[in-house]
Motif scaffolding. Structure first.
Motif, PDB file in Angstrom:
ATOM      1  N   GLY A 244       0.934  -1.063   0.084  1.00  0.00           N
ATOM      2  CA  GLY A 244       0.000  -0.027   0.072  1.00  0.00           C
ATOM      3  C   GLY A 244       1.031   1.212   0.188  1.00  0.00           C
ATOM      4  O   GLY A 244       2.076   1.231   0.681  1.00  0.00           O
ATOM      5  N   SER A 245       0.542   2.371  -0.736  1.00  0.00           N
ATOM      6  CA  SER A 245       0.920   3.378  -0.615  1.00  0.00           C
ATOM      7  C   SER A 245       0.211   4.730  -1.205  1.00  0.00           C
ATOM      8  O   SER A 245      -0.434   4.629  -2.310  1.00  0.00           O
ATOM      9  N   THR A 246       0.327   5.656  -0.355  1.00  0.00           N
ATOM     10  CA  THR A 246      -0.191   6.951  -0.730  1.00  0.00           C
ATOM     11  C   THR A 246       0.434   7.856   0.242  1.00  0.00           C
ATOM     12  O   THR A 246       1.264   7.649   0.646  1.00  0.00           O
ATOM     13  N   ASP A 247       0.310   9.261  -0.369  1.00  0.00           N
ATOM     14  CA  ASP A 247       0.969  10.208   0.496  1.00  0.00           C
ATOM     15  C   ASP A 247       0.609  10.312   1.964  1.00  0.00           C
ATOM     16  O   ASP A 247       1.636  10.625   2.653  1.00  0.00           O
ATOM     17  N   ALA A 248      -0.464   9.919   2.328  1.00  0.00           N
ATOM     18  CA  ALA A 248      -0.926  10.009   3.871  1.00  0.00           C
ATOM     19  C   ALA A 248      -0.561   8.733   4.432  1.00  0.00           C
ATOM     20  O   ALA A 248      -0.056   8.728   5.422  1.00  0.00           O
ATOM     21  N   ALA A 249      -0.402   7.669   3.605  1.00  0.00           N
ATOM     22  CA  ALA A 249      -0.059   6.373   4.264  1.00  0.00           C
ATOM     23  C   ALA A 249       1.381   5.893   4.314  1.00  0.00           C
ATOM     24  O   ALA A 249       1.723   5.163   4.921  1.00  0.00           O
ATOM     25  N   GLY A 250       1.939   6.592   3.400  1.00  0.00           N
ATOM     26  CA  GLY A 250       3.529   6.349   3.106  1.00  0.00           C
ATOM     27  C   GLY A 250       3.438   4.709   2.528  1.00  0.00           C
ATOM     28  O   GLY A 250       2.349   4.599   1.927  1.00  0.00           O
ATOM     29  N   THR A 251       4.692   4.103   2.612  1.00  0.00           N
ATOM     30  CA  THR A 251       4.741   2.724   2.131  1.00  0.00           C
ATOM     31  C   THR A 251       4.264   1.732   3.285  1.00  0.00           C
ATOM     32  O   THR A 251       4.847   1.796   4.409  1.00  0.00           O
ATOM     33  N   CYS A 252       3.512   0.999   2.823  1.00  0.00           N
ATOM     34  CA  CYS A 252       2.990   0.148   3.673  1.00  0.00           C
ATOM     35  C   CYS A 252       3.102  -1.508   3.036  1.00  0.00           C
ATOM     36  O   CYS A 252       3.060  -1.666   2.128  1.00  0.00           O
ATOM     37  N   LEU A 253       2.948  -2.559   4.030  1.00  0.00           N
ATOM     38  CA  LEU A 253       3.079  -4.064   3.431  1.00  0.00           C
ATOM     39  C   LEU A 253       2.323  -4.967   4.642  1.00  0.00           C
ATOM     40  O   LEU A 253       2.574  -4.936   5.678  1.00  0.00           O
ATOM     41  N   LEU A 254       1.377  -5.730   3.813  1.00  0.00           N
ATOM     42  CA  LEU A 254       0.628  -6.659   4.820  1.00  0.00           C
ATOM     43  C   LEU A 254       1.349  -7.895   4.411  1.00  0.00           C
ATOM     44  O   LEU A 254       1.203  -7.884   3.108  1.00  0.00           O
ATOM     45  N   PHE A 255       1.950  -8.897   4.901  1.00  0.00           N
ATOM     46  CA  PHE A 255       2.598  -9.947   4.618  1.00  0.00           C
ATOM     47  C   PHE A 255       2.437 -11.045   5.346  1.00  0.00           C
ATOM     48  O   PHE A 255       2.118 -11.299   6.741  1.00  0.00           O
ATOM     49  N   SER A 275       9.360   5.138  -0.086  1.00  0.00           N
ATOM     50  CA  SER A 275      10.439   4.018  -0.458  1.00  0.00           C
ATOM     51  C   SER A 275       9.476   2.343  -0.198  1.00  0.00           C
ATOM     52  O   SER A 275       9.636   2.084   1.086  1.00  0.00           O
ATOM     53  N   ASP A 276       9.320   1.976  -1.247  1.00  0.00           N
ATOM     54  CA  ASP A 276       8.766   0.522  -0.937  1.00  0.00           C
ATOM     55  C   ASP A 276       9.726  -0.402  -0.375  1.00  0.00           C
ATOM     56  O   ASP A 276       9.606  -1.484   0.363  1.00  0.00           O
ATOM     57  N   ALA A 277      11.242  -0.210  -0.673  1.00  0.00           N
ATOM     58  CA  ALA A 277      12.154  -0.787  -0.123  1.00  0.00           C
ATOM     59  C   ALA A 277      12.137  -0.794   1.480  1.00  0.00           C
ATOM     60  O   ALA A 277      12.826  -2.190   1.822  1.00  0.00           O
ATOM     61  N   VAL A 278      11.869   0.292   1.927  1.00  0.00           N
ATOM     62  CA  VAL A 278      12.135   0.362   3.292  1.00  0.00           C
ATOM     63  C   VAL A 278      10.922  -0.615   3.968  1.00  0.00           C
ATOM     64  O   VAL A 278      11.139  -1.162   5.005  1.00  0.00           O
ATOM     65  N   ALA A 279       9.607  -0.699   3.605  1.00  0.00           N
ATOM     66  CA  ALA A 279       8.638  -1.424   4.027  1.00  0.00           C
ATOM     67  C   ALA A 279       9.015  -2.917   3.732  1.00  0.00           C
ATOM     68  O   ALA A 279       8.919  -3.712   4.884  1.00  0.00           O
ATOM     69  N   GLU A 280       9.865  -3.278   2.839  1.00  0.00           N
ATOM     70  CA  GLU A 280      10.097  -4.870   2.652  1.00  0.00           C
ATOM     71  C   GLU A 280      11.214  -4.922   3.551  1.00  0.00           C
ATOM     72  O   GLU A 280      11.355  -6.134   4.297  1.00  0.00           O
ATOM     73  N   SER A 281      12.075  -4.086   3.753  1.00  0.00           N
ATOM     74  CA  SER A 281      13.134  -4.212   4.607  1.00  0.00           C
ATOM     75  C   SER A 281      12.576  -4.432   6.199  1.00  0.00           C
ATOM     76  O   SER A 281      13.013  -5.291   6.986  1.00  0.00           O
ATOM     77  N   ASP A 282      11.641  -3.598   6.588  1.00  0.00           N
ATOM     78  CA  ASP A 282      11.015  -3.730   7.806  1.00  0.00           C
ATOM     79  C   ASP A 282      10.177  -5.122   8.064  1.00  0.00           C
ATOM     80  O   ASP A 282      10.595  -5.638   9.303  1.00  0.00           O
ATOM     81  N   ALA A 283       9.507  -5.571   6.872  1.00  0.00           N
ATOM     82  CA  ALA A 283       8.992  -6.896   6.964  1.00  0.00           C
ATOM     83  C   ALA A 283      10.294  -8.104   7.256  1.00  0.00           C
ATOM     84  O   ALA A 283      10.031  -8.917   7.870  1.00  0.00           O
ATOM     85  N   ARG A 284      11.365  -7.887   6.577  1.00  0.00           N
ATOM     86  CA  ARG A 284      12.532  -8.896   6.553  1.00  0.00           C
ATOM     87  C   ARG A 284      12.969  -8.852   8.010  1.00  0.00           C
ATOM     88  O   ARG A 284      12.975 -10.021   8.695  1.00  0.00           O
TER      89      ARG A 284
END
Length: 301
Positions: A244-255, A275-284
């Protein structure tokens, strides 16, 4: 002939004996058997996050789990769930002219649909969940509401039925509503929503693929839809779910990821402004911590 040496791995939870032989499915690992190196995962930038046991829903770790915040296109998980519960996935749906203004107003992500195309609800679910097509969410809501208002009302009714007390929808795709009212949820609610959605076999099949090819037909163009969830490609054992990504939400990931029969389901919200890469890194970071050092050594089939 000399005996083949056997390798033993010692761990706090016991001894793991590795011997040559036919491959067998790894047993499910209980919550107590998951060793961790620290009290919480390191390096997670998201201010809102949660990680839970995918079997029981027991929370492993969380950060501001009940704080309401925008979630961007993770909204489409609820849209898909409402459609799946309504059924009739083979019904033909015509893509309406209104999608052009709808997508352009907020620069929404699209699946490359054009007005007048006719696709089934099942095909539109792939178009919505993989490339995060707002142009697929809109016609699904129009068809299943019928109409946007009725569909959004059903999204909120479903949230209430599932006990998602801190979740509210104003749009089927996660784009800002014209009235200014926000779509929002919390990490705790989204983990519950993710668990419920992943229990649906069709939903699980859709969000688990990286690429879906829809050949041209009498009433539709040729499409190739690729997932925006790069964790599916980059982190072994991942089986879904949604970015997920919007200006208000930033980058998000449900996994959700499964290792040795143990599923872990989590979410990160507003990991980064862009940055989607940061959300992916957080999930990792969360998954590495949750599975622990021993499960990380188990080969992924």
């Amino acid at each position: 002939m000399r005996p083949i040496a056997r390798v033993m791995l010692a761990a706090a939870s016991g001894l793991f004996l590795v011997t040559p032989g036919p491959a067998v499915a790894a047993p499910a690992v209980s919550h107590a058997q998951l060793p961790t190196m620290s009290a919480e995962p390191n390096g997670v930038q998201a201010p809102f996050a949660e990680l839970a046991d995918g079997n029981t829903g027991a929370v492993r770790w969380s950060r501001q789990p009940n704080t309401r915040t925008p979630m961007g296109s993770i909204t489409k998980v609820m849209t898909a769930l409402v459609v799946l519960e309504a059924g009739n996935l083979d019904r033909a749906i015509t893509v309406p002219q209104a999608i052009i203004a709808y997508d352009r107003k907020y620069d929404g992500s699209t699946a490359g649909l054009v007005p007048g195309e006719i696709l089934t609800a099942r095909q539109l679910l792939y178009a919505m969940m993989l490339p995060s097509g707002c142009d697929a969410a809109y016609p699904l809501a129009e068809a299943y509401g019928p109409g946007q208002a009725a569909f959004i009302a059903e999204m909120n009714a479903t949230a209430a039925r599932l006990g998602l007390a801190n979740t509210h929808f104003t749009d089927p795709s996660g784009l800002p509503a014209p009235t200014g009212h926000a779509t929002y949820s919390t990490p705790a609610d989204l983990v519950k929503l993710g668990m419920h959605a992943m229990a649906q076999p069709v939903f699980r099949d859709i969000v688990g693929v990286q690429t879906y090819h829809q050949p041209a037909g009498p009433a539709n163009r040729d499409h190739v839809w690729r997932t925006t969830n790069l964790l599916l490609r980059d982190y072994p054992g991942t089986v879904g779910i949604k970015t997920g990504s919007t200006d208000a939400a930033g980058t998000c990931l449900l996994f959700e990821t499964v290792r040795a029969g143990q599923p872990l389901l989590g979410v990160v919200l507003h990991s980064s402004p862009t940055s989607d890469a940061v959300a992916e890194s957080d999930a990792r970071h969360m998954l590495d911590w949750g599975f622990g050092p021993i499960l990380s050594l188990i080969p992924i089939p």
